[in-house]
Enzyme design. Structure first.
Site, mmCIF file in Angstrom:
data_model
loop_
_atom_site.group_PDB
_atom_site.id
_atom_site.type_symbol
_atom_site.label_atom_id
_atom_site.label_comp_id
_atom_site.label_asym_id
_atom_site.label_seq_id
_atom_site.Cartn_x
_atom_site.Cartn_y
_atom_site.Cartn_z
ATOM 1 N N CYS B 148 0.821 -1.203 0.000
ATOM 2 C CA CYS B 148 0.000 0.000 0.000
ATOM 3 C C CYS B 148 0.860 1.262 0.000
ATOM 4 O O CYS B 148 0.349 2.352 -0.244
ATOM 5 C CB CYS B 148 -0.920 0.001 1.211
ATOM 6 S SG CYS B 148 -0.032 -0.216 2.755
ATOM 7 N N CYS B 175 -1.891 -3.184 8.003
ATOM 8 C CA CYS B 175 -1.123 -1.935 7.980
ATOM 9 C C CYS B 175 -1.632 -1.000 9.074
ATOM 10 O O CYS B 175 -2.790 -1.062 9.466
ATOM 11 C CB CYS B 175 -1.277 -1.305 6.603
ATOM 12 S SG CYS B 175 -0.547 0.328 6.463
ATOM 13 N N CYS B 220 -7.641 -31.914 17.105
ATOM 14 C CA CYS B 220 -8.291 -32.822 18.038
ATOM 15 C C CYS B 220 -8.694 -32.012 19.267
ATOM 16 O O CYS B 220 -7.879 -31.295 19.833
ATOM 17 C CB CYS B 220 -7.336 -33.942 18.435
ATOM 18 S SG CYS B 220 -7.966 -34.911 19.817
ATOM 19 N N CYS B 249 -17.207 -35.120 16.574
ATOM 20 C CA CYS B 249 -17.800 -34.874 15.268
ATOM 21 C C CYS B 249 -16.805 -34.080 14.439
ATOM 22 O O CYS B 249 -16.315 -33.049 14.891
ATOM 23 C CB CYS B 249 -19.101 -34.098 15.422
ATOM 24 S SG CYS B 249 -19.666 -33.346 13.888
ATOM 25 N N CYS B 292 -47.391 -5.675 44.177
ATOM 26 C CA CYS B 292 -46.007 -5.203 44.184
ATOM 27 C C CYS B 292 -45.124 -5.975 43.187
ATOM 28 O O CYS B 292 -43.932 -5.688 43.069
ATOM 29 C CB CYS B 292 -45.408 -5.291 45.589
ATOM 30 S SG CYS B 292 -45.058 -6.965 46.130
ATOM 31 N N CYS B 302 -53.588 -23.027 51.370
ATOM 32 C CA CYS B 302 -54.795 -22.721 50.610
ATOM 33 C C CYS B 302 -54.545 -21.615 49.599
ATOM 34 O O CYS B 302 -53.428 -21.129 49.459
ATOM 35 C CB CYS B 302 -55.918 -22.320 51.546
ATOM 36 S SG CYS B 302 -55.613 -20.724 52.326
ATOM 37 N N CYS B 315 -56.188 -13.866 45.784
ATOM 38 C CA CYS B 315 -56.507 -15.268 45.514
ATOM 39 C C CYS B 315 -55.484 -15.842 44.552
ATOM 40 O O CYS B 315 -55.216 -15.249 43.490
ATOM 41 C CB CYS B 315 -57.906 -15.359 44.903
ATOM 42 S SG CYS B 315 -58.246 -16.985 44.207
#
Lengths: 201, 485
Positions: B148, B175, B220, B249, B292, B302, B315
Site C-alpha cells: 500500500c 497496515c 483434536c 464430530c 407489588c 390454601c 386469591c
C-alpha cells in the site's frame, strides 16, 4: 513511560491546544500529572442533541504501549446515553477497542469521535442496556431523560420541572437523590415502580 | 515455463470436470497417501463411518507447505503471499488459480494483498523522514512499507506486531495507516520481528489460523492433544483421535452427536447449560404479586395468599383481591373469565413447554449417567471373568465376548442418548412418530442387552451375541433412516 508514547502524547496535546475546535470551545484537554500517563479531556455536548449546552469531563489513561494500543477513556461526568454506562462512564466505541489505528488516531480524533457518538448513538451495540431499550422503545422519554441528566450533571440549560418533582417525591421519602434519579430514569419515570425499586430491592 | 504450467493446470481442470477419472485415479493436489485401510463393506454398512487420518504437527506443516509450494510455483509469487491467498480462500488451490487467471488484480485486492484502487498510496519516503506513528525522524533505511506504500519506521512496525501478537492476532495483522486493511504477510512480519519468543508465538498462532481455515483439517479437541485430524469428507461424521482416543464430530468438533445435526446439538447443549429453563421453571411454578409484582412460589396451603412483601391479600387462582371473594373460598372459577386468563395461559404454556423439555432432558441425562458408569461396568466384568477363570469355568479367552458386548452396549446407549435432542426439536409429524417408534425399539433392545450382560453366566453366549446383533441393527437402521450428513 515509553519514549514513543511520551513523544506522541506531547505532540497530540499540542495538536489539541492549537486545533480550531478548541477555539470554538468544543474540545479541551489538560494534563493531570507530569508523567503524561493520565489526562483530563472535556467535550461540549453537540448542538441539536439532548446534550447541547453541557460540558462532559473525560478520564484519559495512556497505556505504556501507546499508540499501538488505544488510550483508555471513560466519562467522569454522569451521562444518559446508550453507548455509555450510566454507572461507570465506560464507553463502547469501536475505535477505542479493535478499530484503533496507530497511525491515524490521536487525542483530537478521539475527542471528536466521542462528540460524534453523542450526536449519533448506536443502540444496537449498547454499553447500557437499560438506556438503549428506552432509546429504542420510548425515544421521547429518552430525550427528556438525557436532557435532564445534562442539566443536572453537565451544566446544561434545560430544566425539566416535571421530572424534578418526581425526584423530590422520592427524596422526601429519604431516598438519596442520585439513586432516585437512576430509578426513575430506568423505569421510564413511572413513580410507583421506581418507588418499589428503591424501597424493596 | 509458464506455458508448461498452463497446460498442467488445464489438464487437471479437465480431470476435475470428469468425475469418472477423478474417482479412478483419486489424485490429490497435495499428494497425500491413499488410505488403504478403507473397508468398503464397513463403509457401506455404517452411516457414521468417515475416512480420516491423524496427523502430527510436522505432517500438517508438510501438507500445508506442499499447497503453498504448488501455488507459489504456478503463480510465480512468494510462498508468503501464497499463504495469504490460501488462508483467505480456505485452501481452495484450484479456485485461487482460476481466479488469478481471470482477474489477478481483483483477487489480490480481495485477499488484502494489494490496496483497493481508490486508495491513494502513501508517498514512498525513500529519502527517510518523519514516521507518523512515533513522530521521530529516521534515515530511509530505517523505513519499511507494504504494497500500500504506507511507510513507517521499523521500530514502530515491530512494536505494532508485538502488540498484535500479544493479543493472539497473527494472519490478520494489517497496515497501521487509516482505513488501510492490507495484510502484513509472514515474511514481512518475520523480517521485522526480533524477539525469538515473539517469532515463535507468531508462527504458532499463524499455524492455528491455517489449520482452522482448512476445510479438511481439524484440531483434536482432546485436552493437550497436538494431533490434527484430516478427512476429505468434511461432514458431520464420527472420528477418533489415534493418540488420545477422543471421539468427536469432524464438522463441529463437539462430542459426536448422531442422529442430531451440528446446529441442533449446539442449540440443545446451550439450552441445557443456560438458565432459560430456570426462567421457565419460575414461570411455571410462581406468580407475581398483583400489587407489588414480587415473585411468589406457592409451596402448599390454601389459595388465600398474603404477600410477605406488601401484605396484599389475594386469591392464588385468579389473582383477584381477596376481599372480593368473601366466603366463596373455592369457587373463584368464575374469575377465569376475567382478563387474568391471558396471564394464566402464559403460565399454562410455560408449564407445558417445561414438561416437554423435562421429558426429553431426563432421558438424555439418564443415558449420559449410564454411560459414565461404563468404567465401573467394565471393572465388574473383569472381576467376574477373573472369578470364572479361577473357578475353572472356561478360560480368559472364552469370556472375551463380554467386553465386546459391553462396548457395543456403550455405543448403542451413546446413539440413544443423542436421539433425544433430535426428537425434542422435531415437529409433530408421521416422520416423528416413525422416529419415536424406532427410538423405543432401540431403547427396548438396549435394555434387553444390558440385562443379558448382567446375567451372562446363566445365559448362553449364542443368545447374548444374537441380542448384540439385534441392538446394533436397530441402531444402524435408525441412523440410516434419520442421519443426514
Amino acid at each position: 513511560m515509553a519514549n514513543i508514547a511520551a513523544q506522541r502524547i506531547k505532540r497530540e496535546f499540542k495538536e489539541v491546544i492549537k486545533s480550531e475546535e478548541i477555539a470554538k470551545c468544543a474540545i479541551k484537554v489538560e494534563l493531570v500529572n507530569d508523567s503524561l500517563t493520565e489526562l483530563k479531556g472535556e467535550i461540549a455536548g453537540p448542538p441539536d442533541t439532548p446534550y447541547e449546552g453541557g460540558n462532559f469531563v473525560l478520564e484519559i489513561k495512556v497505556p505504556e504501549t501507546y499508540p499501538f494500543n488505544p488510550p483508555k477513556v471513560r466519562f467522569i461526568t454522569k451521562i444518559w446515553h446508550p453507548n455509555i454506562s450510566s454507572v461507570t462512564g465506560a464507553i463502547c466505541l469501536d475505535i477505542l477497542k479493535d478499530q484503533w489505528q496507530a497511525a491515524a488516531m490521536t487525542l483530537r480524533t478521539v475527542l471528536l469521535s466521542l462528540q460524534a457518538l453523542l450526536s449519533a448513538a448506536e443502540p444496537d451495540d449498547p454499553q447500557d442496556a437499560v438506556v438503549a431499550k428506552q432509546y429504542k422503545e420510548h425515544p421521547e422519554m429518552f430525550r427528556q431523560t438525557a436532557t435532564h441528566w445534562t442539566f443536572v450533571y453537565a451544566g446544561g440549560p434545560a430544566k425539566m420541572p416535571d421530572l424534578d418533582d418526581k425526584i423530590r417525591r422520592l427524596t422526601d421519602m429519604g431516598i438519596e437523590e442520585h439513586n432516585a434519579r437512576v430509578a426513575l430514569s430506568s423505569y421510564n419515570w413511572d413513580l410507583e415502580r421506581a418507588t418499589e425499586h428503591c424501597l424493596f430491592s | 515455463m509458464s506455458s508448461e504450467n498452463d497446460s498442467e493446470m488445464d489438464c487437471s481442470d479437465s480431470d476435475c470436470g470428469d468425475p469418472g477419472y477423478e474417482d479412478y485415479y483419486n489424485i490429490q493436489p497435495w499428494g497425500g497417501e491413499v488410505d488403504n485401510d478403507v473397508d468398503p463393506e464397513q463403509n457401506r454398512r455404517d452411516p457414521e463411518y468417515a475416512v480420516c487420518d491423524c496427523l502430527r504437527v510436522e505432517e500438517v506443516e508438510r501438507l500445508l507447505n506442499e499447497s503453498v509450494e504448488v501455488l507459489s510455483n504456478s503463480l510465480h509469487i512468494t510462498p508468503s503471499l501464497a499463504k495469504v491467498l490460501l488462508h483467505a480462500h480456505n485452501w481452495a488451490l484450484q479456485d485461487i488459480v482460476t481466479k488469478y487467471r481471470s482477474n489477478a488484480s481483483s483477487l489480490l485486492i480481495n485477499s488484502k494483498i494489494k490496496p483497493t484502487l481508490e486508495q491513494v498510496p502513501g508517498s514512498k519516503s525513500q529519502k527517510g523522514g518523519l514516521c507518523s506513528v512515533c513522530v521521530t525522524i529516521s534515515p530511509a533505511d530505517r523505513f519499511s512499507t507494504l504494497t500500500c506504500g504506507h511507510s513507517f519506521c521499523k521500530d514502530c512496525w515491530c512494536m505494532h506486531f508485538e502488540v498484535q501478537i500479544t493479543q493472539g492476532i497473527s494472519t490478520s495483522i494489517s497496515c497501521m495507516a487509516q482505513d488501510c486493511d492490507v495484510l502484513a504477510p509472514e515474511d514481512f512480519v518475520l523480517s521485522l520481528l526480533a524477539k525469538p519468543n515473539m517469532r515463535e508465538r507468531y508462527q504458532q498462532f499463524a499455524f492455528c489460523d491455517y489449520v482452522k481455515s482448512h476445510p479438511q483439517l481439524r484440531f483434536c479437541p482432546g485436552p493437550n492433544c497436538q494431533i490434527v485430524l484430516r478427512s476429505k469428507e468434511q461432514r458431520a461424521k464420527r472420528v477418533m483421535c489415534s493418540s488420545c482416543k477422543t471421539i468427536f464430530c469432524f464438522r463441529c468438533g463437539m462430542d459426536y452427536h448422531a442422529p442430531t445435526d451440528c446446529n441442533t446439538i449446539k442449540k440443545w447443549l446451550t439450552k441445557c447449560a443456560d438458565d432459560s429453563e430456570t426462567a421457565n421453571y419460575i414461570s411455571a411454578h410462581t406468580k407475581d404479586c398483583p400489587k407489588c409484582h414480587i415473585c411468589i412460589e406457592k409451596n402448599g396451603g390454601c389459595n388465600h395468599m398474603q404477600c410477605y412483601n406488601c401484605k396484599h391479600d389475594f386469591c392464588w387462582m385468579c389473582l383477584g383481591d381477596w376481599k372480593a371473594h368473601g366466603s366463596e373460598y373455592y369457587e373463584c372459577s368464575r374469575y377465569k373469565e376475567n382478563p387474568n386468563i391471558a396471564h394464566e395461559s402464559v403460565h399454562a404454556q410455560a408449564r407445558e413447554a417445561l414438561k416437554k423439555y423435562l421429558h426429553y432432558y431426563e432421558r438424555w441425562e439418564n443415558h449420559s449417567k449410564s454411560l459414565k458408569l461404563e468404567e465401573q461396568t467394565l471393572e465388574g466384568i473383569k472381576m467376574r471373568i477373573n472369578n470364572k477363570v479361577m473357578n475353572a469355568s472356561g478360560t480368559w479367552i472364552d469370556w472375551q465376548h463380554l467386553f465386546e458386548a459391553a462396548s457395543l452396549l456403550a455405543r448403542c446407549r451413546y446413539t440413544l442418548q443423542y436421539t433425544y435432542p433430535y426428537a425434542y426439536y422435531m415437529e409433530s409429524s408421521p416422520r416423528k412418530e416413525l422416529f419415536e417408534y424406532q427410538q423405543a425399539q432401540l431403547e427396548a433392545e438396549i435394555e434387553n442387552l444390558s440385562w443379558k450382560i448382567e446375567r451372562a453366566e446363566t445365559t448362553d453366549r449364542g443368545d447374548l451375541e444374537n441380542q448384540m446383533d439385534i441392538a446394533e441393527k436397530r441402531r444402524v437402521t435408525l441412523l440410516k433412516d434419520f442421519l443426514e450428513v
